[in-house]
Design a protein around this motif. Structure first.
Motif, mmCIF file in Angstrom:
data_model
loop_
_atom_site.group_PDB
_atom_site.id
_atom_site.type_symbol
_atom_site.label_atom_id
_atom_site.label_comp_id
_atom_site.label_asym_id
_atom_site.label_seq_id
_atom_site.Cartn_x
_atom_site.Cartn_y
_atom_site.Cartn_z
ATOM 1 N N LYS A 83 31.631 55.110 46.413
ATOM 2 C CA LYS A 83 32.961 55.491 46.868
ATOM 3 C C LYS A 83 33.750 54.216 47.227
ATOM 4 C CE LYS A 83 35.303 58.689 49.986
ATOM 5 N NZ LYS A 83 36.313 57.668 50.282
ATOM 6 N N ALA A 84 33.082 53.322 47.936
ATOM 7 C CA ALA A 84 33.734 52.063 48.307
ATOM 8 C C ALA A 84 34.135 51.281 47.054
ATOM 9 C CB ALA A 84 32.800 51.227 49.179
ATOM 10 N N VAL A 85 33.244 51.302 46.048
ATOM 11 C CA VAL A 85 33.556 50.607 44.800
ATOM 12 C C VAL A 85 34.750 51.257 44.118
ATOM 13 C CG1 VAL A 85 32.729 50.170 42.455
ATOM 14 C CG2 VAL A 85 31.240 49.712 44.412
ATOM 15 N N ALA A 86 34.737 52.590 44.094
ATOM 16 C CA ALA A 86 35.828 53.313 43.435
ATOM 17 C C ALA A 86 37.150 53.074 44.161
ATOM 18 C CB ALA A 86 35.509 54.803 43.378
ATOM 19 N N ASP A 87 37.067 52.792 45.457
ATOM 20 C CA ASP A 87 38.284 52.547 46.226
ATOM 21 C C ASP A 87 38.718 51.078 46.206
ATOM 22 O OD1 ASP A 87 38.319 55.198 46.826
ATOM 23 O OD2 ASP A 87 37.411 54.998 48.808
ATOM 24 N N ALA A 88 37.945 50.236 45.498
ATOM 25 C CA ALA A 88 38.268 48.798 45.470
ATOM 26 C C ALA A 88 39.581 48.557 44.719
ATOM 27 C CB ALA A 88 37.141 48.028 44.783
ATOM 28 N N PRO A 89 40.255 47.429 45.019
ATOM 29 C CA PRO A 89 41.439 47.080 44.221
ATOM 30 C C PRO A 89 41.028 46.963 42.752
ATOM 31 C CG PRO A 89 41.129 45.543 46.070
ATOM 32 C CD PRO A 89 39.916 46.405 46.010
ATOM 33 N N PRO A 90 41.881 47.396 41.834
ATOM 34 C CA PRO A 90 41.505 47.439 40.404
ATOM 35 C C PRO A 90 40.904 46.141 39.881
ATOM 36 C CG PRO A 90 43.621 48.498 40.732
ATOM 37 C CD PRO A 90 43.233 47.924 42.073
ATOM 38 N N ASP A 91 41.406 45.005 40.326
ATOM 39 C CA ASP A 91 40.897 43.734 39.807
ATOM 40 C C ASP A 91 39.469 43.435 40.240
ATOM 41 O OD1 ASP A 91 43.261 43.361 38.587
ATOM 42 O OD2 ASP A 91 43.971 41.716 39.866
ATOM 43 N N ASP A 92 39.023 44.084 41.322
ATOM 44 C CA ASP A 92 37.704 43.765 41.882
ATOM 45 C C ASP A 92 36.613 44.740 41.464
ATOM 46 O OD1 ASP A 92 38.980 41.774 43.159
ATOM 47 O OD2 ASP A 92 38.907 42.655 45.172
ATOM 48 N N VAL A 93 36.987 45.778 40.705
ATOM 49 C CA VAL A 93 36.052 46.866 40.441
ATOM 50 C C VAL A 93 34.750 46.374 39.788
ATOM 51 C CG1 VAL A 93 35.709 48.841 38.913
ATOM 52 C CG2 VAL A 93 37.667 48.779 40.444
ATOM 53 N N GLY A 94 34.868 45.561 38.744
ATOM 54 C CA GLY A 94 33.680 45.099 38.027
ATOM 55 C C GLY A 94 32.762 44.285 38.913
ATOM 56 N N GLU A 95 33.322 43.354 39.667
ATOM 57 C CA GLU A 95 32.481 42.508 40.505
ATOM 58 C C GLU A 95 31.858 43.295 41.653
ATOM 59 O OE1 GLU A 95 34.076 38.677 41.603
ATOM 60 O OE2 GLU A 95 32.592 38.484 43.210
ATOM 61 N N ARG A 141 30.690 60.036 37.482
ATOM 62 C CA ARG A 141 31.969 60.765 37.408
ATOM 63 C C ARG A 141 32.942 60.262 38.450
ATOM 64 N NH1 ARG A 141 29.712 65.728 35.091
ATOM 65 N NH2 ARG A 141 29.349 64.916 33.005
ATOM 66 N N ARG A 142 32.393 59.843 39.604
ATOM 67 C CA ARG A 142 33.259 59.328 40.656
ATOM 68 C C ARG A 142 33.922 58.033 40.198
ATOM 69 N NH1 ARG A 142 30.537 58.991 46.434
ATOM 70 N NH2 ARG A 142 30.737 61.244 46.296
ATOM 71 N N ILE A 143 33.129 57.203 39.524
ATOM 72 C CA ILE A 143 33.692 55.953 39.012
ATOM 73 C C ILE A 143 34.650 56.243 37.846
ATOM 74 C CG2 ILE A 143 33.079 53.808 37.805
ATOM 75 C CD1 ILE A 143 30.499 53.821 39.585
ATOM 76 N N ALA A 144 34.211 57.157 36.959
ATOM 77 C CA ALA A 144 35.053 57.496 35.804
ATOM 78 C C ALA A 144 36.394 58.069 36.249
ATOM 79 C CB ALA A 144 34.329 58.476 34.888
ATOM 80 N N GLY A 145 36.376 58.798 37.371
ATOM 81 C CA GLY A 145 37.596 59.420 37.874
ATOM 82 C C GLY A 145 38.684 58.405 38.196
ATOM 83 N N ARG A 146 38.252 57.163 38.420
ATOM 84 C CA ARG A 146 39.213 56.110 38.744
ATOM 85 C C ARG A 146 39.722 55.367 37.503
ATOM 86 N NH1 ARG A 146 39.944 53.857 43.811
ATOM 87 N NH2 ARG A 146 41.323 52.615 42.514
ATOM 88 N N ILE A 147 39.091 55.644 36.355
ATOM 89 C CA ILE A 147 39.479 54.930 35.138
ATOM 90 C C ILE A 147 40.592 55.696 34.442
ATOM 91 C CG2 ILE A 147 38.692 54.005 32.923
ATOM 92 C CD1 ILE A 147 35.866 53.993 34.048
ATOM 93 N N ASP A 148 41.718 55.042 34.255
ATOM 94 C CA ASP A 148 42.877 55.705 33.669
ATOM 95 C C ASP A 148 42.973 55.344 32.182
ATOM 96 O OD1 ASP A 148 45.088 57.258 33.578
ATOM 97 O OD2 ASP A 148 46.455 55.715 34.333
ATOM 98 N N HIS A 197 34.319 47.027 30.529
ATOM 99 C CA HIS A 197 34.024 48.423 30.188
ATOM 100 C C HIS A 197 34.907 49.367 31.011
ATOM 101 C CE1 HIS A 197 30.726 48.034 27.434
ATOM 102 N NE2 HIS A 197 29.926 47.419 28.291
ATOM 103 N N LEU A 198 35.032 49.086 32.296
ATOM 104 C CA LEU A 198 35.705 50.027 33.192
ATOM 105 C C LEU A 198 37.223 49.997 33.077
ATOM 106 C CD1 LEU A 198 33.623 49.643 36.491
ATOM 107 C CD2 LEU A 198 33.391 51.386 34.718
ATOM 108 N N THR A 199 37.761 48.834 32.759
ATOM 109 C CA THR A 199 39.223 48.715 32.800
ATOM 110 C C THR A 199 39.852 48.416 31.449
ATOM 111 O OG1 THR A 199 39.204 46.324 33.183
ATOM 112 C CG2 THR A 199 39.005 47.728 35.123
ATOM 113 N N GLY A 200 39.015 48.104 30.452
ATOM 114 C CA GLY A 200 39.561 47.743 29.146
ATOM 115 C C GLY A 200 40.129 46.328 29.140
ATOM 116 N N ALA A 201 40.008 45.625 30.281
ATOM 117 C CA ALA A 201 40.576 44.262 30.366
ATOM 118 C C ALA A 201 39.549 43.229 29.934
ATOM 119 C CB ALA A 201 41.018 43.972 31.799
#
Lengths: 201, 201
Positions: A83-95, A141-148, A197-201
């Motif tokens: 949950k904490a990871v999913a709530d991280a700022p988008p740039d920090d998600v992977g790390e 699914r919790r992590i996927a829910g954050r991927i737009d 993988h998570l952000t396409g960046a």
């Protein structure tokens, strides 16, 4: 409440039931962690908890259901942290996800039960189904829910694949130089991949 | 040649020994593939090959050594193909390795023995040591040898981690949507990651 524990004087029934349930769950975690799914029996769990097998069935049902309850307890910190990871700022998600995942494996207290669960899931179809149900529905699914992005769930699974594969080669198979590599070095290589993988960046 | 098979009339001794060795090796592959490392015994292999246990020991040594010989046979196509991958033009390395790896897992004939070996390596330390020795020294070092970057071996292992993790989630745990995803879609996502690990690009 057929089959419920016999009530002793001076203790409220509900509290006593909760204690017994916890006792069984603690024993179940220990038994599954030490022996894996196949070699653990409801009778062994009952014996370790100092209760009758019927009580284990009463509170949890089948061995598969006890296993599921034990996994939920073992993975509770992972689910909170995801949950904490999913709530991280988008740039920090992977790390964040990479650090969190490796942190669980670096700590022997969390590695041992996790390893037992993973081994069980890899060698037993029932255990795999439980693992799939919990990990897929709760963690990924919790992590996927954050991927737009399209294919959000596939993306989350491929990020997980990079991390799971690393854990297996580093902590289980112990391939060198990966097994002895500094955690920071591994994070530096994996975080951008997981992020991609998570952000396409 | 103490313990060698009794020579029958009209057949050269060396050829007969090679036949017996092959017979044992075929039985060993089958037994390890079906039952995994722990549940396979030298006696079971001997029985399946229709020979005495002493002959298995004579040709291969311990159970660990029979296992190593069986893995070498099972992985022989992988080792040949890894050479082809290592010889690929630099721009194609990631995609070739990804396609080759997924191809082995997509084919049930190669998936079944591979899965048994992987499961054995994940649940038994002796099997893990054999797996580590063969995969690390033969497959990954061959790929690492082509990487002209610092940490070439670590890079090869992290590329392998992405592929191994994908195989486990897709073919063993069968997480959805990954398990049913089109192979081309998986290749499209993984090839750049594998390529990035191997080439730094």
């Amino acid at each position: 409440m057929t089959g419920a524990p016999v009530r002793r004087r001076g203790r409220p029934r509900r509290e006593e039931a909760a204690d017994t349930r916890d006792l069984i769950l603690t024993a179940a975690r220990k038994e599954f962690s030490e022996h894996g799914y196949e070699k653990t029996s409801v009778r062994g769990i009952a014996k370790a908890a100092g209760v009758d097998s019927a009580l284990v069935h009463h509170y949890f049902g089948t061995k598969e259901q006890v296993f599921e309850a034990a996994i939920e307890v073992i993975f509770a910190p992972a689910l909170n942290a995801s949950k904490a990871v999913a709530d991280a700022p988008p740039d920090d998600v992977g790390e964040r996800l990479t650090r969190f995942f490796l942190g669980i494996w670096e700590n022997p207290a969390t590695r041992t039960p996790l390893l037992a669960i993973v081994r069980s899931a890899l060698t037993n179809d029932t255990a795999a189904a439980v693992f799939r149900r919990l990990i897929a529905s709760q963690l990924l699914r919790r992590i996927a829910g954050r991927i737009d992005l399209p294919d959000a769930e596939l993306r989350a699974e491929l990020a997980a694949a990079q991390l799971v594969g690393c854990a297996i080669l580093r902590y289980v198979i112990k391939l060198e130089p990966l097994a002895s590599a500094d955690t920071e070095q591994v994070v530096a290589r994996l975080a951008p991949v997981v992020h991609g993988h998570l952000t396409g960046a």
